[in-house]
Design an enzyme around this catalytic site. Structure first.
Site, PDB file in Angstrom:
ATOM      1  N   LEU A 111       0.856  -1.183   0.000  1.00 15.20           N
ATOM      2  CA  LEU A 111       0.000   0.000   0.000  1.00 15.20           C
ATOM      3  C   LEU A 111       0.891   1.232   0.000  1.00 15.20           C
ATOM      4  O   LEU A 111       2.085   1.154   0.276  1.00 15.20           O
ATOM      5  CB  LEU A 111      -0.907   0.004   1.232  1.00 15.20           C
ATOM      6  CG  LEU A 111      -1.882  -1.169   1.344  1.00 15.20           C
ATOM      7  CD1 LEU A 111      -2.577  -1.148   2.692  1.00 15.20           C
ATOM      8  CD2 LEU A 111      -2.903  -1.135   0.212  1.00 15.20           C
ATOM      9  N   SER A 112       0.306   2.396  -0.265  1.00 12.39           N
ATOM     10  CA  SER A 112       1.143   3.591  -0.315  1.00 12.39           C
ATOM     11  C   SER A 112       1.844   3.826   1.017  1.00 12.39           C
ATOM     12  O   SER A 112       3.000   4.257   1.048  1.00 12.39           O
ATOM     13  CB  SER A 112       0.328   4.817  -0.725  1.00 12.39           C
ATOM     14  OG  SER A 112      -0.775   5.000   0.128  1.00 12.39           O
ATOM     15  N   GLU A 113       1.187   3.537   2.149  1.00  7.38           N
ATOM     16  CA  GLU A 113       1.844   3.619   3.446  1.00  7.38           C
ATOM     17  C   GLU A 113       1.348   2.541   4.390  1.00  7.38           C
ATOM     18  O   GLU A 113       0.159   2.180   4.376  1.00  7.38           O
ATOM     19  CB  GLU A 113       1.632   4.979   4.121  1.00  7.38           C
ATOM     20  CG  GLU A 113       2.715   6.004   3.852  1.00  7.38           C
ATOM     21  CD  GLU A 113       2.461   6.778   2.583  1.00  7.38           C
ATOM     22  OE1 GLU A 113       3.375   7.471   2.123  1.00  7.38           O
ATOM     23  OE2 GLU A 113       1.350   6.681   2.057  1.00  7.38           O
ATOM     24  N   THR A 114       2.276   2.047   5.207  1.00  4.30           N
ATOM     25  CA  THR A 114       1.962   1.241   6.383  1.00  4.30           C
ATOM     26  C   THR A 114       2.415   2.036   7.599  1.00  4.30           C
ATOM     27  O   THR A 114       3.560   2.508   7.646  1.00  4.30           O
ATOM     28  CB  THR A 114       2.675  -0.121   6.341  1.00  4.30           C
ATOM     29  OG1 THR A 114       2.176  -0.880   5.232  1.00  4.30           O
ATOM     30  CG2 THR A 114       2.435  -0.903   7.622  1.00  4.30           C
TER      31      THR A 114
ATOM     32  N   HIS B  73      -2.875  10.401   5.542  1.00  2.00           N
ATOM     33  CA  HIS B  73      -3.976   9.435   5.543  1.00  2.00           C
ATOM     34  C   HIS B  73      -3.693   8.269   6.487  1.00  2.00           C
ATOM     35  O   HIS B  73      -4.616   7.758   7.142  1.00  2.00           O
ATOM     36  CB  HIS B  73      -4.271   8.945   4.121  1.00  2.00           C
ATOM     37  CG  HIS B  73      -3.415   7.834   3.638  1.00  2.00           C
ATOM     38  ND1 HIS B  73      -2.152   8.029   3.140  1.00  2.00           N
ATOM     39  CD2 HIS B  73      -3.636   6.494   3.577  1.00  2.00           C
ATOM     40  CE1 HIS B  73      -1.631   6.869   2.785  1.00  2.00           C
ATOM     41  NE2 HIS B  73      -2.516   5.913   3.040  1.00  2.00           N
TER      42      HIS B  73
END
Length: 269
Positions: free
Chosen positions: A44-47, A74
């Site tokens: 994903l774009s961020e964890t 987010h």
């Protein structure tokens, strides 16, 4: 080792909208290499990873599939949603200590509100032909203006131009030339939005981020000055898309939105 994981769609009224973030609560910090490997596996774009430090206080870090980042809106909102709805339901506000200072998220009847440090952009003195190359890389006309902050910002006249971009194209090499790894593209809004945007960060393993809190710390003061408005309705017009209510509060940008739980599970490492 077993770790709990939640996947939260931030800036979304229901699952499968907004920007998905993985959230992993920890008792103590893992090695950075392991957190990076988990983020790469999540893809994903961020964890986000957090560790409790006190009542309503947490240390928070964010990883893209390719590296740790200094700010992610987010996934901060998603982390707060996990705390409010799953782990600490008595809390109405949470304070995160991060690389970008303390970030506070509160909850109310209409969703979550988060404050982030503002990053007003400055005009960018682009080399000759750079704007034209940006437009060509994105498969569109050149931006009318370029600005620099944490990310490069391109401004176009027509929101349809932003909506019609096919993706990040060959933008990575051009950003690298000027020491950027991310680019926000924006225009004044349509469809009852004050402004629209998209965000590309291919060098971080994020060809296009669905909804980007950190880019709005740049776009909010920019459009507040241009439009003469303090509070605005913003739309990130990625293929998934997401809505934000943004407020220019001087040194801080206030972002408000909702979160939706998509998935919870367990990691075995």
């Amino acid at each position: 080792m077993h770790l709990k994981l939640w996947q939260i769609d931030a800036f979304a009224n229901k699952p499968l909208e907004g920007n998905p973030a993985a959230v992993v609560p920890l008792e103590t910090w893992l090695e950075a290499e392991l957190m990076q490997a988990i983020a790469r596996e999540n893809n994903l774009s961020e964890t986000a990873f957090f560790v409790k430090t006190g009542d309503g206080r947490y240390d928070l870090r964010w990883f893209t599939p390719r590296g740790e980042v200094d700010l992610c809106g987010h996934a901060t909102l998603g982390s707060a949603a996990v705390l409010f709805e799953e782990l600490e339901p008595a809390l109405n506000s949470v304070r995160f200590a991060t690389r970008s200072g303390e970030l506070v998220v509160t909850r109310g009847a209409d969703g979550l509100t988060m404050t982030l440090p503002s990053d007003p952009p400055a005009p960018f003195a682009a080399p000759s032909g750079y704007a034209e190359a940006i437009g060509e890389a994105l498969g569109t006309i050149p931006p009318r203006e370029l600005f620099a902050a944490r990310y490069l910002v391109g401004v176009w006249d027509d929101p349809k131009t932003i909506r019609d971009m096919k993706g990040c194209g060959e933008i990575a090499a051009l950003l690298r030339q000027q020491n950027f790894w991310g680019m926000a593209v924006t225009a004044a809004g349509d469809e009852n939005y004050d402004f629209v945007s998209r965000f590309f960060a291919p060098d971080k393993g994020v060809p296009e981020d669905p909804v980007t809190g950190s880019s709005h710390t740049i776009l909010t003061p920019f459009w507040a000055e241009r439009l003469g408005k303090k509070t605005m309705k913003a739309r990130q017009v990625s293929p998934r898309g997401g809505d934000l209510t943004v407020t220019d509060d001087g040194a801080r940008t206030v972002l408000a939105g909702k979160c939706a739980l998509y998935m919870k599970g367990e990691i075995f490492v």
